[in-house]
Design a protein around this motif. Structure first.
Motif, mmCIF file in Angstrom:
data_model
loop_
_atom_site.group_PDB
_atom_site.id
_atom_site.type_symbol
_atom_site.label_atom_id
_atom_site.label_comp_id
_atom_site.label_asym_id
_atom_site.label_seq_id
_atom_site.Cartn_x
_atom_site.Cartn_y
_atom_site.Cartn_z
ATOM 1 N N PRO A 13 30.116 35.617 31.883
ATOM 2 C CA PRO A 13 30.990 35.717 33.059
ATOM 3 C C PRO A 13 31.494 37.138 33.219
ATOM 4 O O PRO A 13 31.588 37.893 32.253
ATOM 5 N N THR A 14 31.819 37.490 34.433
ATOM 6 C CA THR A 14 32.325 38.838 34.707
ATOM 7 C C THR A 14 33.805 38.823 35.056
ATOM 8 O O THR A 14 34.493 39.818 34.887
ATOM 9 N N ASP A 15 34.304 37.707 35.563
ATOM 10 C CA ASP A 15 35.717 37.591 35.882
ATOM 11 C C ASP A 15 36.532 37.576 34.585
ATOM 12 O O ASP A 15 36.191 36.876 33.635
ATOM 13 N N ALA A 16 37.645 38.327 34.547
ATOM 14 C CA ALA A 16 38.436 38.467 33.326
ATOM 15 C C ALA A 16 38.952 37.123 32.834
ATOM 16 O O ALA A 16 38.954 36.847 31.628
ATOM 17 N N ARG A 17 39.381 36.270 33.738
ATOM 18 C CA ARG A 17 39.899 34.962 33.333
ATOM 19 C C ARG A 17 38.787 34.093 32.753
ATOM 20 O O ARG A 17 38.994 33.375 31.762
ATOM 21 N N GLN A 18 37.610 34.177 33.356
ATOM 22 C CA GLN A 18 36.485 33.410 32.827
ATOM 23 C C GLN A 18 36.071 33.916 31.449
ATOM 24 O O GLN A 18 35.714 33.131 30.572
ATOM 25 N N HIS A 60 32.060 26.173 32.535
ATOM 26 C CA HIS A 60 31.432 27.078 31.572
ATOM 27 C C HIS A 60 30.229 26.442 30.884
ATOM 28 O O HIS A 60 29.212 27.094 30.681
#
Length: 202
Positions: A13-18, A60
């Motif tokens: 994932p690239t999103d910080a939360r992900q 995920h």
């Protein structure tokens, strides 16, 4: 475990939360494996310990086996990264001993990976990653194609470790390492050092 360890190395994932959620899930799986067998770990327990919602888990990973596959891929990479450089040294027994001690330190996880229902899939991943490291190890054994040596060596190592954790768990790493070295490692890399004989004698 039902053998459905599909999807080693899901796209990162690239999103910080992900990214945080994925790291939390991986860490949780490692922690829970220290406490209970894999078949007793539920997705709800994983999500709860990771601090994420139950539905978020499925954003995920489709199954808990897929999460274990992701963890397995990382652990295999860690194991190979630790042992391959030492194989460049004259004395390969030290790398063999380090490998066995590493597995012992992470016994719960490796028992799940090596002796569970998905062992064949994990074995293939072990060999796949090792093949990518063929060029990093120079060996004096000229009669054996490098790729074949890796397939045989990693596959046989996997099988011996699975035997240890599944059938002889009382054996200490220092007792398993001489067996692994004498049966598999030394013949493959032409290491005839006296340490194997002395270790077996001890």
């Amino acid at each position: 475990m039902d053998g459905k360890l599909t999807g080693f190395r899901k796209d990162a994932p690239t999103d910080a939360r992900q990214v945080r959620s994925r790291k939390a899930l991986n860490a949780t799986m490692l922690a829970l494996l220290e406490q209970r067998p894999f078949d007793q770990i539920t997705i709800r327990a994983i999500a709860g310990h990771a601090g994420i919602g139950y539905a978020t888990f499925f954003r995920h990973y489709p199954t808990k086996e897929a999460l274990l596959g992701d963890v397995a891929s990382d652990e295999i990479a860690n194991l190979l990264a630790m042992t391959i450089p030492v194989l460049r040294d004259a004395d390969s027994f030290e790398s063999t001993l380090a490998l066995c001690r590493y597995v012992e330190q992470h016994r719960a996880l490796w028992s799940a990976l090596l002796a569970g229902g998905a062992a064949a899939i994990v074995r293939n991943e072990f060999i796949r990653q090792a093949r990518g490291l063929v060029g990093q190890v120079e060996t004096p054994v000229t009669w054996l194609p490098a790729d074949l040596g890796v397939v045989h060596g990693t596959g046989a190592t996997f099988d011996l470790l699975a035997w240890w954790l599944g059938h002889a768990p009382e054996m200490a790493p220092d007792a398993v390492a001489p067996l692994l070295h004498r049966l598999i490692i030394a013949p493959l890399i032409g290491d005839r050092s006296a340490v194997t004989a002395s270790a077996l004698a001890g």
